[in-house]
Design a protein around this motif. Structure first.
Motif, short mmCIF file in Angstrom:
data_model
loop_
_atom_site.label_atom_id
_atom_site.label_comp_id
_atom_site.label_asym_id
_atom_site.label_seq_id
_atom_site.Cartn_x
_atom_site.Cartn_y
_atom_site.Cartn_z
N GLN A 1 -60.77 70.08 15.13
CA GLN A 1 -60.66 71.43 14.57
C GLN A 1 -59.32 71.65 13.87
O GLN A 1 -59.14 72.64 13.17
N LEU A 2 -58.40 70.72 14.05
CA LEU A 2 -57.08 70.84 13.43
C LEU A 2 -57.03 70.31 12.00
O LEU A 2 -56.02 70.49 11.32
N ARG A 3 -58.08 69.64 11.55
CA ARG A 3 -58.04 69.02 10.22
C ARG A 3 -57.59 70.00 9.14
O ARG A 3 -56.65 69.75 8.41
N LEU B 1 -51.66 64.15 10.07
CA LEU B 1 -53.09 64.29 9.82
C LEU B 1 -53.92 63.44 10.78
O LEU B 1 -55.05 63.79 11.12
N SER B 2 -53.34 62.35 11.28
CA SER B 2 -54.06 61.49 12.22
C SER B 2 -54.28 62.16 13.57
O SER B 2 -55.11 61.70 14.36
N LEU B 3 -53.58 63.23 13.83
CA LEU B 3 -53.73 63.93 15.11
C LEU B 3 -55.03 64.73 15.18
O LEU B 3 -55.42 65.16 16.26
N ALA B 4 -55.69 64.91 14.05
CA ALA B 4 -56.92 65.70 14.01
C ALA B 4 -58.12 64.84 14.38
O ALA B 4 -58.93 64.46 13.54
N GLY C 1 -55.52 77.53 23.10
CA GLY C 1 -54.98 76.91 24.31
C GLY C 1 -55.59 75.55 24.59
O GLY C 1 -54.88 74.60 24.94
N GLU C 2 -56.90 75.44 24.42
CA GLU C 2 -57.59 74.15 24.64
C GLU C 2 -57.08 73.10 23.66
O GLU C 2 -56.85 71.95 24.04
N ILE C 3 -56.92 73.50 22.43
CA ILE C 3 -56.45 72.56 21.40
C ILE C 3 -55.03 72.11 21.71
O ILE C 3 -54.71 70.92 21.59
N LEU C 4 -54.19 73.03 22.15
CA LEU C 4 -52.81 72.66 22.47
C LEU C 4 -52.74 71.71 23.66
O LEU C 4 -51.93 70.77 23.67
N VAL C 5 -53.58 71.92 24.65
CA VAL C 5 -53.61 70.99 25.79
C VAL C 5 -54.07 69.61 25.31
O VAL C 5 -53.48 68.58 25.68
N SER C 6 -55.09 69.57 24.48
CA SER C 6 -55.58 68.30 23.94
C SER C 6 -54.50 67.62 23.10
O SER C 6 -54.32 66.40 23.17
N GLN D 1 -51.27 67.95 23.40
CA GLN D 1 -50.23 67.45 24.30
C GLN D 1 -50.65 66.10 24.90
O GLN D 1 -49.85 65.16 24.98
N LYS D 2 -51.88 65.99 25.31
CA LYS D 2 -52.37 64.73 25.87
C LYS D 2 -52.25 63.60 24.85
O LYS D 2 -51.82 62.49 25.17
N LEU D 3 -52.67 63.87 23.61
CA LEU D 3 -52.61 62.85 22.57
C LEU D 3 -51.17 62.46 22.26
O LEU D 3 -50.87 61.28 22.11
N LEU D 4 -50.29 63.43 22.16
CA LEU D 4 -48.89 63.12 21.88
C LEU D 4 -48.27 62.30 23.02
O LEU D 4 -47.46 61.40 22.77
N MET D 5 -48.66 62.58 24.25
CA MET D 5 -48.14 61.79 25.37
C MET D 5 -48.69 60.37 25.34
O MET D 5 -47.98 59.42 25.67
#
Length: 160
Positions: free
Chosen positions: A26-28, A74-77, A133-138, A140-144
């Motif tokens: 959804q971040l694309r 962009l790869s984070l989407a 909130g759900e997107i931010l949690v997701s 954070q997981k990906l960045l970690m």
């Protein structure tokens, strides 16, 4: 442990699930819209510290960094979490070690990413705070996950 099993274990430990990747897709649109401003803010932050500013003196390095940061953003989407993903994230750690970027700076860069992305997510999904909130949690997981892979590759490359 095979690379596939190692990745599965990482994902399990982070609780990074297919639903997280769906949320990140959804971040694309917001990432594409804000990419240039985001990369500019990220670059300005790097320039505000002597050690990172020194690494960016060469105009060619600067241009490469800006392009790579845009691609990374962009790869984070909703990436595909596969061997190619792992290899790319590990390459980031190897490059950081090769150019002399200390872990304290690139680990802090993941935090900077999160802090720069948070207002974008909140603005874009203002009408749906639960989804934000759900997107931010997701995110954070990906960045970690990215940080794990980069740090481990940095250490391994340095030890070699």
């Amino acid at each position: 442990m095979s690379p596939h099993e190692a990745l599965a274990e990482r994902l399990s430990f982070l609780n990074l699930r297919p639903s997280d990747l769906a949320a990140l897709r959804q971040l694309r649109e917001p990432l594409e819209k804000h990419a240039d401003a985001f990369v500019g803010a990220f670059y300005r932050h790097l320039l505000s510290f002597q050690p990172t500013r020194e690494l960016l003196r060469d105009p060619a390095v600067k241009e490469r960094l800006l392009a790579k940061q845009r691609d990374y953003l962009l790869s984070l989407a909703g990436p595909s979490l596969d061997d190619r993903f792992v290899a790319e994230r590990q390459r980031i750690g190897e490059v950081h070690q090769r150019v002399g970027l200390e872990p304290r700076f690139y680990l802090a860069a993941y935090s900077l990413y999160f802090s720069l992305l948070t207002p974008i997510v909140h603005e874009w999904f203002a009408a749906e705070p639960g989804r934000a909130g759900e997107i931010l949690v997701s995110l954070q997981k990906l960045l970690m996950l990215d940080a794990q892979l980069a740090v481990e590759a940095y250490i391994e490359h340095k030890e070699q």
